[in-house]
Write an enzyme that holds these catalytic residues in place. Structure first.
Site, PDB file in Angstrom:
ATOM      1  N   GLU A 149       0.698  -1.210  -0.084  1.00  0.00           N
ATOM      2  CA  GLU A 149      -0.003  -0.005  -0.050  1.00  0.00           C
ATOM      3  C   GLU A 149       0.869   1.403  -0.085  1.00  0.00           C
ATOM      4  O   GLU A 149       0.521   2.226   0.698  1.00  0.00           O
ATOM      5  CB  GLU A 149      -0.877  -0.239   1.109  1.00  0.00           C
ATOM      6  CG  GLU A 149      -1.939  -1.305   1.176  1.00  0.00           C
ATOM      7  CD  GLU A 149      -2.834  -1.448   2.442  1.00  0.00           C
ATOM      8  OE1 GLU A 149      -2.653  -0.390   3.320  1.00  0.00           O
ATOM      9  OE2 GLU A 149      -3.371  -2.484   2.621  1.00  0.00           O
ATOM     10  N   GLU A 254      -5.974 -10.998  -0.646  1.00  0.00           N
ATOM     11  CA  GLU A 254      -6.833 -10.690   0.730  1.00  0.00           C
ATOM     12  C   GLU A 254      -8.431 -10.779   0.252  1.00  0.00           C
ATOM     13  O   GLU A 254      -9.204 -10.132   1.032  1.00  0.00           O
ATOM     14  CB  GLU A 254      -6.496  -9.360   1.326  1.00  0.00           C
ATOM     15  CG  GLU A 254      -4.812  -9.536   1.382  1.00  0.00           C
ATOM     16  CD  GLU A 254      -4.594  -8.129   2.065  1.00  0.00           C
ATOM     17  OE1 GLU A 254      -5.459  -7.538   2.752  1.00  0.00           O
ATOM     18  OE2 GLU A 254      -3.136  -7.670   2.188  1.00  0.00           O
TER      19      GLU A 254
HETATM   20  O1  G3I Z   1      -4.443  -9.225  19.314  1.00  0.00           O
HETATM   21  C1  G3I Z   1      -5.026  -7.913  19.831  1.00  0.00           C
HETATM   22  C2  G3I Z   1      -5.659  -8.236  21.125  1.00  0.00           C
HETATM   23  O2  G3I Z   1      -4.985  -8.935  22.141  1.00  0.00           O
HETATM   24  C3  G3I Z   1      -6.190  -6.774  21.691  1.00  0.00           C
HETATM   25  O3  G3I Z   1      -7.112  -7.156  22.840  1.00  0.00           O
HETATM   26  C4  G3I Z   1      -7.063  -6.202  20.406  1.00  0.00           C
HETATM   27  C5  G3I Z   1      -7.240  -4.834  20.966  1.00  0.00           C
HETATM   28  O4  G3I Z   1      -6.984  -3.749  20.281  1.00  0.00           O
HETATM   29  O5  G3I Z   1      -6.196  -5.897  19.290  1.00  0.00           O
HETATM   30  C6  G3I Z   1      -5.873  -7.187  18.865  1.00  0.00           C
HETATM   31  O6  G3I Z   1      -4.792  -7.132  17.848  1.00  0.00           O
HETATM   32  C7  G3I Z   1      -5.691  -6.553  16.634  1.00  0.00           C
HETATM   33  C8  G3I Z   1      -5.241  -7.535  15.370  1.00  0.00           C
HETATM   34  O7  G3I Z   1      -6.077  -7.213  14.393  1.00  0.00           O
HETATM   35  C9  G3I Z   1      -5.745  -8.937  15.683  1.00  0.00           C
HETATM   36  O8  G3I Z   1      -7.421  -9.122  15.513  1.00  0.00           O
HETATM   37  C10 G3I Z   1      -4.967  -5.008  16.385  1.00  0.00           C
HETATM   38  O9  G3I Z   1      -5.566  -4.326  17.343  1.00  0.00           O
HETATM   39  C11 G3I Z   1      -5.775  -4.612  14.802  1.00  0.00           C
HETATM   40  O10 G3I Z   1      -5.010  -3.385  14.603  1.00  0.00           O
HETATM   41  C12 G3I Z   1      -5.266  -5.715  13.776  1.00  0.00           C
HETATM   42  O11 G3I Z   1      -6.150  -5.233  12.596  1.00  0.00           O
HETATM   43  C13 G3I Z   1      -5.359  -5.935  11.247  1.00  0.00           C
HETATM   44  C14 G3I Z   1      -5.127  -4.929  10.402  1.00  0.00           C
HETATM   45  O12 G3I Z   1      -4.584  -5.430   9.185  1.00  0.00           O
HETATM   46  C15 G3I Z   1      -4.048  -4.038  10.952  1.00  0.00           C
HETATM   47  O13 G3I Z   1      -2.805  -4.924  11.070  1.00  0.00           O
HETATM   48  C16 G3I Z   1      -6.550  -7.186  10.828  1.00  0.00           C
HETATM   49  O14 G3I Z   1      -6.607  -7.913  11.755  1.00  0.00           O
HETATM   50  C17 G3I Z   1      -6.043  -7.463   9.614  1.00  0.00           C
HETATM   51  O15 G3I Z   1      -7.130  -8.302   8.930  1.00  0.00           O
HETATM   52  C18 G3I Z   1      -5.884  -6.234   8.744  1.00  0.00           C
HETATM   53  O16 G3I Z   1      -5.095  -6.665   7.294  1.00  0.00           O
HETATM   54  C19 G3I Z   1      -4.930  -5.685   6.299  1.00  0.00           C
HETATM   55  C20 G3I Z   1      -3.728  -6.252   5.603  1.00  0.00           C
HETATM   56  O17 G3I Z   1      -2.662  -6.615   6.646  1.00  0.00           O
HETATM   57  C21 G3I Z   1      -3.289  -5.409   4.592  1.00  0.00           C
HETATM   58  N1  G3I Z   1      -4.237  -5.080   3.638  1.00  0.00           N
HETATM   59  C22 G3I Z   1      -5.488  -4.520   4.316  1.00  0.00           C
HETATM   60  C23 G3I Z   1      -5.970  -5.579   5.325  1.00  0.00           C
HETATM   61  C24 G3I Z   1      -7.339  -5.032   6.003  1.00  0.00           C
HETATM   62  O18 G3I Z   1      -6.987  -3.825   6.732  1.00  0.00           O
END
Ligand code: G3I
Length: 346
Positions: A149, A254
């Site tokens: 991105e 994705e």
């Molecule tokens: O695991 C922690 C948990 O312990 C905590 O209580 C909770 C509270 O904030 O957060 C949890 O982690 C979260 C993680 O997802 C697991 O669910 C993070 O905050 C959250 O930021 C993270 O979001 C991910 C996001 O990327 C940012 O990294 C999404 O799961 C994931 O599906 C998303 O994937 C992205 C790709 O990497 C790139 N392309 C876009 C796609 C969607 O945004």
């Protein structure tokens, strides 16, 4: 002969043998890898998660466990245990691994920000992170989303990487990754670039420049986070051909199809629309020689980023229900691969 085949298929269908259809077998038939994103924490605690994963997919992407904030939370301290558990599961189940992602403006550890404006120091961070992570998985990870991105409709996205290092950071990132594992296939990954628009035009020219400069980028990753409105499928076919004309592989990296939370009757209609979208995209991938893998961003509605990201307004974007039942979208993917016109995929 055709009559015999039809009756055989009907027999298989009603004998339940057809229910042993799996996503990866239908994709393999079209020489396409069937992938999905995986959460390390779910593997040890959810047997149906593990079984459904092993039965249906031959390529997996750690959804979050290989991101910079996860593997280098403190400067110079690398924590690979969770990502290693995903890699271990993949190797035990003869799956290929898609590393995600080495350079992104999200999920960066907080300590990186202090290097904003200090190009030599940030370059060192970039190089060391890529070489350490790719080196750690050398020979184990076959694909890497090297840069994720970095482009927007107007041009380069303003991130610490671009603002501090200039646009050439992208080329250098691919070189660092290639030097760390020359056998890995290196991908530029982005969203909203699967059809013809301002952003995909910018990505095409970026990739053309990189290829002309001899950069070791071998593929483009089309994220394909879409809604039940679908996409322009003719434009999607043309975009795959445009990326292929640069000598690139195309990977759907994705995919999910979010549907609006609504009453039961509306949801049934939305799930049918979702099935058609998955079917059309699977078919176009199967009919495009350059399209090498079809990856969904998770596979069960039990673990998906969509509800959290949309404040609960959207949900159910994937192929299995929260209790691992096959959804209409599951059969949409199977149909898409099955009905694709045979294609000579090299
Ligand atoms: O695991 C922690 C948990 O312990 C905590 O209580 C909770 C509270 O904030 O957060 C949890 O982690 C979260 C993680 O997802 C697991 O669910 C993070 O905050 C959250 O930021 C993270 O979001 C991910 C996001 O990327 C940012 O990294 C999404 O799961 C994931 O599906 C998303 O994937 C992205 C790709 O990497 C790139 N392309 C876009 C796609 C969607 O945004």
């Amino acid at each position: 002969m055709k009559g015999l085949l039809t009756s055989l298929f009907i027999f298989l269908l009603f004998s339940g043998a057809a229910s042993s259809q799996t996503l990866k077998s239908s994709a393999e038939y079209r020489k396409v890898l069937m992938g999905t994103a995986v959460r390390a924490y779910a593997l040890p605690i959810d047997k149906r998660y593990r079984n459904t994963l092993a039965q249906n997919f031959n390529k997996i992407t750690p959804e979050n466990d290989m991101k910079m904030a996860r593997v280098q939370p403190t400067e110079g301290v690398f924590t690979f245990a969770k990502a290693d558990s995903v890699v271990e599961f993949a190797r035990k189940n003869s799956m290929l691994i898609h590393g995600h992602t080495l350079v992104w403006h999200q999920e960066m550890p907080s300590w990186v920000e202090r290097y904003r404006g200090n190009a030599p120091a940030l370059e060192k961070i970039l190089k060391s992170h890529i070489q350490t992570v790719v080196g750690h998985y050398k020979g184990k990870v076959q694909y890497w989303d090297v840069v994720n991105e970095a482009i927007e409709r107007h041009g380069y996205r303003n991130t610490i990487w671009y603002d501090t290092l200039g646009k050439d950071f992208i080329r250098r990132a691919f070189i660092y990754a290639h030097n760390a594992d020359p056998a890995a296939k290196l991908i530029y990954n982005d969203y909203d670039i699967a059809t013809e628009n301002q952003k995909s035009k910018k990505v095409l020219s970026l990739l053309s420049r990189l290829r002309k400069a001899g950069t070791p980028v071998c593929a483009v990753g089309l994220q394909m986070h879409i809604s039940e409105n679908g996409i322009n499928y003719g434009s999607f076919r043309r975009m795959i051909q445009k990326y292929a004309s640069l000598g690139l592989e195309v990977h759907i990296t994705e995919m999910d199809v979010k549907i609006k939370k609504a009453d039961e009757k509306t949801t049934v209609r939305s799930l049918e629309k979702q099935k058609v979208i998955y079917k059309k995209i699977a078919r176009i991938c199967a009919e495009s020689p350059a399209c090498k893998s079809f990856t969904t961003w998770g596979f069960t509605d039990k673990y998906t980023w969509i509800p959290g990201f949309t404040g609960g307004r959207y949900h159910k974007p994937l192929l299995f229900t929260e209790s691992y039942a096959r959804k209409p979208s599951f059969y949409g993917v199977i149909d898409g691969f099955r009905k694709a016109q045979p294609m000579d995929k090299r």
